[in-house]
Design a protein around this motif. Structure first.
Motif, mmCIF file in Angstrom:
data_model
loop_
_atom_site.group_PDB
_atom_site.id
_atom_site.type_symbol
_atom_site.label_atom_id
_atom_site.label_comp_id
_atom_site.label_asym_id
_atom_site.label_seq_id
_atom_site.Cartn_x
_atom_site.Cartn_y
_atom_site.Cartn_z
ATOM 1 N N VAL A 805 0.840 -1.202 0.000
ATOM 2 C CA VAL A 805 0.000 0.000 0.000
ATOM 3 C C VAL A 805 0.873 1.250 0.000
ATOM 4 N N LEU A 809 0.693 4.010 -2.967
ATOM 5 C CA LEU A 809 0.335 5.407 -2.704
ATOM 6 C C LEU A 809 1.449 6.351 -3.139
ATOM 7 N N MET A 918 -6.658 -3.836 2.295
ATOM 8 C CA MET A 918 -7.721 -2.829 2.268
ATOM 9 C C MET A 918 -7.741 -2.015 3.561
ATOM 10 N N GLU A 920 -5.190 -1.266 5.361
ATOM 11 C CA GLU A 920 -4.069 -0.322 5.281
ATOM 12 C C GLU A 920 -4.414 0.829 4.337
ATOM 13 N N CYS A 921 -5.114 0.524 3.241
ATOM 14 C CA CYS A 921 -5.567 1.590 2.335
ATOM 15 C C CYS A 921 -6.431 2.592 3.084
ATOM 16 N N CYS A 924 -4.460 4.746 5.542
ATOM 17 C CA CYS A 924 -3.532 5.726 4.964
ATOM 18 C C CYS A 924 -4.229 6.819 4.169
ATOM 19 N N LEU A 925 -5.478 6.573 3.751
ATOM 20 C CA LEU A 925 -6.116 7.500 2.815
ATOM 21 C C LEU A 925 -7.039 8.469 3.525
ATOM 22 N N GLY A 928 -11.398 7.979 -0.736
ATOM 23 C CA GLY A 928 -11.142 7.150 -1.913
ATOM 24 C C GLY A 928 -11.613 7.800 -3.193
ATOM 25 N N SER A 932 -6.856 8.864 -5.924
ATOM 26 C CA SER A 932 -6.570 7.816 -4.956
ATOM 27 C C SER A 932 -6.420 6.485 -5.683
ATOM 28 N N LEU A 934 -7.614 3.796 -4.717
ATOM 29 C CA LEU A 934 -8.860 3.042 -4.579
ATOM 30 C C LEU A 934 -9.869 3.339 -5.688
ATOM 31 N N ILE A 960 -13.424 3.892 0.990
ATOM 32 C CA ILE A 960 -13.100 3.136 -0.228
ATOM 33 C C ILE A 960 -13.955 3.534 -1.422
#
Length: 979
Positions: A805, A809, A918, A920-921, A924-925, A928, A932, A934, A960
């Protein structure tokens, strides 16, 4: 009644439905039906097919219930029964409530608040996406109604206090605030409101009215409601920072990497990279700034003497303050100055580190750093003085800083800080008309070559993003001396020297900071200056193989003869008739004559550089036993000239020349195990050269150096150069694959996490290509091969998910920008053609899909065309992202694979890995949305993800999905409303 409705035209039928609905409610009231009798009879009266929401049952019931000064309890019981038995949707009830606006009728308002209390903390909808969006809008309308009701109650309370009758207003206000708090305390409700894009202007009016509440309990409750409303737009960006952690090896390594290998890189790129690391690892700002300073001091202490030390000094005292200034503005953080002050307070406690840096730099480093931060507005004057006083007190107990030998030597920090304005002055001087005052320019440039002035100036220019401009002006000067000087009346020796100095300076810049600094981006063909042409075709570089028989080394024979003839004539005649760029191109063909001429007194060092460049290319083509004569010629050319006819600044030019020759010959000398002594006064030997141990497989070297770095917990400059060499030798796939294997061997959570932090910074050596390999080759291989699933267990599994991830990113946020200098230096190996690997159309199944279809139970599903990229709708397709970009293709296919795994009937460690990825996404985000990674996830994946218990939360769904798109909002609303 049902028959009468069925024979009417449609429009009239709708009117009759509403009229008869009201009549049915009135009849129920007159005959005093119980709530369940009412429900049974209503279903008898009205035909199936028409829903109660379409008939606006909630509106009709509330309209009839709220006719008088107090609500009709019987009709309210019908409404409550209809809500409890789900005859009508929550959204229709909320919409009906929000239409009531006579807040002076206390009992009616309280009745509506009681109805909201029935369901406001457990809203749900299991209908179509449009109905779920309707619930979001209805909740937003209800919230606005609650805010208006609260404001009206607060106003009545204020009037009651003035009149001496506060009780009624206070009771209603308390009820309003209680319902507000109950509604907003639900994360699910806040997520639905987030989708409905709550406007903050409603809150402002409320805040003004509630600011003067005398009841402390009500005021506290109102403030809590205000905080919850304000948090709705920001609910995804709230992260828990790592306050219990003091070391952040990723930040440390990124700073060491940039300071060691990328001084010329753009400040903004470094700011973006550091900001990304800070966000991904949730690092508090004071500790983040502290880690940057720690890494700078470590880099200063361990840098080799000479050029590298000066580069690190420029990086620390010129570039990093500018980085922090940009961080300050990009964060929009009012407390950034206080955070910098806090970071320095922490730094002052690291006395051994600061003492060591002071010893190395022969000065009080902290003092200089504080002064620079003060100048840049990063610290207040009071903070600077306070911190200086503390460090001064500490230094009194430090070891003796100065020895007798270096007491009178100026510290490098002072020299670098003075060099920075000098660079600006030189650039201005070079803007003048060269034909009018070449002698003055020669004087300035000649002194620039003395001692370590050139190295200082180039380091200062590189750290302040002026090196490209510096190089461009020297290219223009060099070009002018080849063409513009022909009609000049000035002495030929001046033009010869200007050509020589500009040529040597440009060679030195190219070797020290990379040829990318020299090359112009737009020029082609005849517009390309002489030096750029020579550098690209004739100058040996790391990894560049030259053909000694190339046309660039075979100029016009008449020009070669002219050169030889001129070299045998008198010095002044030679300078008048010489076109120096032609001499440089002719010298390879006249090498034997040049050697003789050099022994008799050649005055221009550029000729020696060009001659050695050809000799290096020539030696590469010879057998080992044939190389001695050519190497002997290189030795001869490297020797200084002892003659009375030397031109001005000869000694200074020879020093730069020998530095250039040493770098030109380094590869060939290493291959042939030959040593040539290059006389060098004041110039350091090549740092970080020949670091790999001889006769050891590079895989062993890689595993050993990574084990040492992991044990130590941080990456040093020497290790960075070894990793860079191994990456260059083994290629991106080999390098990445073997490091991932080392990560998957870790069995302890703490070590696995530390390995990820260090690996990320090591992979920054070429993040773009590494990400393509990791996400396009290594991860799909692990996820589709059941024999490898065991390696994805905890703890290496979540560690690899985190690393993947972070890489995704970082690469996606920067892949539209230009690659850094260190990444451009290495030649790209074609790991695979991504367009053929991941085709766009449904005709040819991609390699990834063929891999997927090999799983026995999902073969038919996964290999069908419906699962291909072009037919699995995602936000990226609605944003018309360029899918011919390799990184975009790799991301799209990875999320297609993730979607396939989630929808598969086979569960295992690979399914758990997808969940970690997912999570971790989401962690960190911020959102979405567009920009991004995602956005490449198919919309259908959302409904699959919320089935996983750890992912079934409103925050995950918001994170997401792309809420900037109508389709994204519908998908998010449907998923959240069903939770």
């Amino acid at each position: 009644l049902a028959f009468a409705l069925s024979i009417l035209p449609p429009a009239q039928s709708e009117i009759m439905k509403v009229v008869n609905l009201k009549q049915a409610i009135l009849q129920a009231w007159k005959e005093r039906w119980s709530d369940y009798q009412w429900a049974i009879n209503m279903k008898k009266f009205f035909p199936k097919g028409a829903t109660w929401d379409i008939l606006n049952l909630a509106d009709a019931l509330l309209e009839q219930a709220m006719i008088g000064p107090s609500p009709n309890p019987l009709i309210l019981s019908y409404l409550k029964y209809a809500i409890s038995s789900q005859m009508m949707s929550y959204s229709s009830v909320l919409t009906a409530i929000s239409k009531f606006d006579d807040f002076s009728r206390d009992l009616c308002v309280q009745a509506l608040l009681d109805i909201m209390d029935m369901f406001c903390d457990r809203l749900s909808c299991h209908g179509k996406a449009e109905e779920c969006i309707g619930l979001c809008r209805a909740l937003l309308s209800a919230l606005h109604w609650l805010l208006r009701c609260t404001a009206a109650s607060a106003e009545r309370l204020r009037e009651g206090l003035e009149a001496g009758t506060p009780a009624a207003g206070e009771k209603q206000l308390a009820m309003c605030l209680q319902r507000l708090e109950k509604t907003l305390s639900s994360t699910k409700n806040r997520a639905l409101l987030h989708i409905a894009k709550l406007e903050e202007h409603s809150l402002l009016k409320l805040g003004e009215i509630l600011a003067n509440l005398s009841n402390p309990q009500l005021r506290s409750q109102a403030e809590q409601c205000g905080t919850l409303i304000r948090s709705i737009p920001m609910m995804l960006s709230v992260h828990v920072e790592q306050m219990n952690k003091t070391g952040f090896p990723t930040v440390h390594a990124v700073i060491l990497l940039e300071g060691t290998m990328n001084l010329t890189g753009q400040t903004q790129s470094l700011v973006e990279q550091l900001t990304m690391v800070k966000r991904m690892q949730h690092i508090p700002t004071p500790l983040f700034v502290l880690e940057i300073w720690k890494a700078c001091f470590v880099g200063l202490i361990e840098s080799p003497e000479g050029t590298e030390e000066l580069k690190w000094t420029a990086f620390t005292f010129l570039k990093i303050p500018q980085v922090l200034v940009k961080l300050k503005y990009s964060h929009g953080d009012k407390d950034f100055t206080e955070d910098v002050n806090c970071a320095f307070e922490f730094l002052l406690k690291l006395t051994p580190l600061l003492d060591k840096a002071d010893q190395r730099c022969n000065c009080d480093c902290t003092n200089f750093l504080l002064q620079e931060c003060g100048k840049q507005g990063l610290l207040s004057e009071a903070s600077v003085n306070s911190l200086m006083a503390k460090r001064k007190a500490d230094r009194e107990h430090a070891p003796q800083q100065k020895s007798g030998e270096n007491a009178n030597i100026q510290p490098n920090i002072q020299l670098i800080l003075r060099a920075e304005p000098t660079v600006t002055n030189i650039l201005k001087t070079m803007d003048a008309d060269h034909s009018k005052s070449p002698e003055g320019l020669l004087g300035v440039l000649g002194h620039m070559l003395s001692e370590k002035s050139l190295v200082l100036l180039l380091a200062a220019a590189a750290a302040t993003e002026k090196l490209k401009s510096f190089a461009r002006k020297f290219i223009n000067l060099n070009e002018f001396t080849t063409y513009g000087s022909e009609e000049s009346t000035k002495p030929a020796s001046v033009w010869a020297l200007l050509f020589d100095i500009s040529f040597l300076t440009l060679c030195h810049v190219a070797q020290t900071y990379g040829s990318e600094v020299i090359l112009s981006e737009s020029r082609t063909g005849a517009d390309v200056p002489f030096f750029e042409t020579w550098m690209q075709t004739c100058m040996p570089e790391e990894g560049k193989i030259l053909n000694p028989d190339h046309l660039c080394f075979r100029p016009d024979s008449t020009k070669v003869e002219s050169l030889v003839a001129l070299l045998n004539n008198s010095s002044e005649m030679k300078l008048v008739q010489m076109k120096w760029h032609e001499a440089c191109l002719s010298i390879s063909a006249a090498i034997l004559e040049i050697l003789n001429a050099w022994e008799n007194g050649v005055l221009v060092c550029s000729l020696a550089v060009c001659a050695v460049a050809w000799l290096v290319a020539h030696v590469r083509m010879l057998g080992l036993d044939e190389r001695e004569k050519s190497l002997q010629m290189i030795r001869q050319l490297a020797g200084p000239l002892f003659s009375e006819n030397t031109l001005q600044f000869y000694n200074e030019r020879v020093v730069i020349m020998n530095s250039i020759l040493e770098r030109l010959c380094a590869d060939v000398l290493q291959q042939t195990a030959t040593q040539i002594k290059f006389p060098s006064t004041g110039v350091d030997t090549m740092p970080y050269w020949n670091l790999l141990p001889p006769k050891r497989p590079i895989k062993e070297v890689l595993t050993d150096i990574f084990a040492k770095v992991l044990e130590k917990g941080w990456v040093d400059s020497r290790s960075i150069h070894i990793f860079h060499t191994l990456l260059h030798m083994g290629g991106v796939y080999w390098f990445c694959n073997n490091l991932i294997k080392e990560l998957l061997k870790e069995t302890r959570k703490e070590r696995a996490l530390r390995a990820v932090e260090l690996l990320y910074s090591i992979l920054c050596l070429d993040m773009q290509q590494v990400t393509l390999v990791l996400l396009g080759h290594i991860l799909p291989g692990l996820l589709t091969d059941s024999s490898k699933w065991h390696s994805l267990m905890d703890p290496p599994g979540p560690a690899l998910a985190k690393l993947a991830v972070w890489c995704a990113l970082s690469s996606y946020s920067s892949h539209k920008g230009q690659a850094s200098t260190r990444q451009k230096k290495r030649h790209r190996e074609d790991i695979e053609d991504y367009i053929s690997l991941f085709p766009l159309d449904d005709v040819q199944p991609s390699k990834l899909m063929r891999l997927l279809s090999s799983n026995e139970d999902d073969a038919n599903i996964l290999s069908s065309p419906n699962r291909s990229m072009s037919s699995s709708l995602s936000a990226s397709q609605l944003h018309t992202v360029n899918m011919r970009d390799p990184l975009n293709r790799v991301l799209a296919n990875l999320f297609l694979l993730i979607s396939s795994i989630l929808g598969s009937r086979t569960a295992g460690p690979h399914t758990q890995f997808v969940q970690w990825f997912m999570e971790e996404c989401v962690d960190c985000l911020e959102q979405g949305g567009r920009g991004s990674v995602l956005q490449f996830m198919p919309f259908t994946t959302v409904s699959e993800l919320v089935k996983v218990s750890a992912m079934s939360s409103p925050k995950v769904v918001l994170a997401i999905t792309d809420l900037s798109l109508p389709r994204g909002r519908q998908v998010a609303a449907k998923a959240i409303a069903a939770l």
